[in-house]
Design an enzyme around this catalytic site. Sequence first.
Site, PDB file in Angstrom:
ATOM      1  N   HIS A 125      47.488  43.292  65.094  1.00 48.85           N
ATOM      2  CA  HIS A 125      47.039  42.578  63.891  1.00 48.85           C
ATOM      3  C   HIS A 125      46.012  43.341  63.045  1.00 48.85           C
ATOM      4  CE1 HIS A 125      49.457  39.357  65.185  1.00 48.85           C
ATOM      5  NE2 HIS A 125      48.585  38.620  65.834  1.00 48.85           N
ATOM      6  N   HIS A 136      48.662  33.699  59.859  1.00 52.42           N
ATOM      7  CA  HIS A 136      48.534  33.348  61.276  1.00 52.42           C
ATOM      8  C   HIS A 136      48.017  31.929  61.502  1.00 52.42           C
ATOM      9  CE1 HIS A 136      48.131  34.145  65.542  1.00 52.42           C
ATOM     10  NE2 HIS A 136      48.559  35.377  65.374  1.00 52.42           N
ATOM     11  N   GLU A 155      55.114  33.301  62.629  1.00 53.18           N
ATOM     12  CA  GLU A 155      54.634  34.415  61.810  1.00 53.18           C
ATOM     13  C   GLU A 155      55.828  35.216  61.302  1.00 53.18           C
ATOM     14  OE1 GLU A 155      51.771  36.545  64.456  1.00 53.18           O
ATOM     15  OE2 GLU A 155      52.037  34.720  65.594  1.00 53.18           O
TER      16      GLU A 155
HETATM   17  C1  BGC Z   1      50.454  37.423  69.150  1.00 52.24           C
HETATM   18  C2  BGC Z   1      49.845  36.967  70.444  1.00 52.24           C
HETATM   19  C3  BGC Z   1      48.363  36.917  70.257  1.00 52.24           C
HETATM   20  C4  BGC Z   1      48.082  35.985  69.123  1.00 52.24           C
HETATM   21  C5  BGC Z   1      46.657  35.922  68.652  1.00 52.24           C
HETATM   22  C6  BGC Z   1      50.113  36.440  68.108  1.00 52.24           C
HETATM   23  O1  BGC Z   1      50.622  36.826  66.883  1.00 52.24           O
HETATM   24  O2  BGC Z   1      51.824  37.617  69.250  1.00 52.24           O
HETATM   25  O3  BGC Z   1      50.175  37.816  71.510  1.00 52.24           O
HETATM   26  O4  BGC Z   1      47.724  36.517  71.430  1.00 52.24           O
HETATM   27  O5  BGC Z   1      48.741  36.410  67.980  1.00 52.24           O
HETATM   28  O6  BGC Z   1      45.703  36.220  69.390  1.00 52.24           O
END
Ligand code: BGC
Length: 389
Positions: A144, A218, A354
Amino acid sequence: MKNSIFNSLLVAGIVAMTVGCSAPKSQEKEETTEEMAKATIASEPFGELPTGEKVTLFTMTNANGVEAKVMSYGGIITSFKTPDKNGNMDDIVLGYDNLQGYLETTPYFGAIIGRYGNRIAKGKFTIDGVEYDLAVNNIGNHLHGGLAGFDKVNWNVKEVPSEKGVALEFKRTSPDMEEGYPGNLDVTVVYTLGDDNTLEFDYTATTDKNTVVNLTQHSYFNLNGSKSDILDHEIMLNADQFIPVDETLIPTGELRPVAGTPFDFTQSKKIGVEISAENQQLAYGGGYDHCWVLNDDPKEMMLAATAYEPNSGRAMDVYTTEPGIQFYSGNFLDGTITGKNGVVYNHRYGFCLETQHFPDSPNQESFPTTNLAPGETYHTTTLMKFYIK
Ligand code: BGC
């Protein structure tokens, strides 16, 4: 300064800006049904970052009273209120009551994610023969956008006109080598709250050097207003294939048919039905945390997913131009976070849908490219429609 309009609004405290109408929100509530309420945006101060930067909270309200609160920091949707089947408004996204919560710790609640949503293996990729090293912030991989991704910056925000309802534009230039990514990247994200109870995310980016981009949003949803976990929500994913991952959630490179596996959401089914932790196919995390390969032409807006929660009657449809959707069932929520109104976010208290390009695309030649070159424009759109069933 691009957000100077809002700096002056801050001085005035809470200001209601209206689209086509100057009545403040309180007055609108008293309007009779003969006159449909107008969509509005109001803004108020929401605290300060350690750097001294001021954070602003915007309240977008559509003609039906559906309300989204969004802040300049991270473009975070802090609250989203929609009616249930009895007309009761509930907040259907996870988050904190105040800025401090987001500054201390957050699993990316409600935020814009960039430059790269999802994982890049070992935080490395190569462009034009140059290897770039990104922050490794998730069990040996980059996740991310790194340690200070787009979720942790204060965006320049302004209201922009919209025929659909009300819209806010989030803008910033991510400087060359920010978090290790090459190129100055000009990014614009527009959030539109439509009078048809839609929330649209429109992402645009341009660069001055070859780079990679994969932007997403998110928000963690709990259509039952966080009154229970999300295992009774019914999900449909318009995908005949998903992307298997290794124990660190990096794609193996295979696109695997969902038929006959717990990943088959081609017909709507409860999240909890096959999520059992014993199910070895679900890999690390003990639940869904995978990218599905959407059917149909990714260039066109298409139905990617639906979600429905039977107690509240709330439902949502997700449309996107993206080729993939990461469905994350909140596996890492473990009761250590106390969110809004003192609600403890226990295991699987929220889910994320997402929309995005596939994880680790910069290192996977067979995946659709996430490269962006100077002169090109990155542009993707995702729309979520909320309704009662
Ligand atoms: C991921 C997860 C993660 C989460 C946020 C998601 O987009 O795929 O693995 O733990 O985001 O922390």
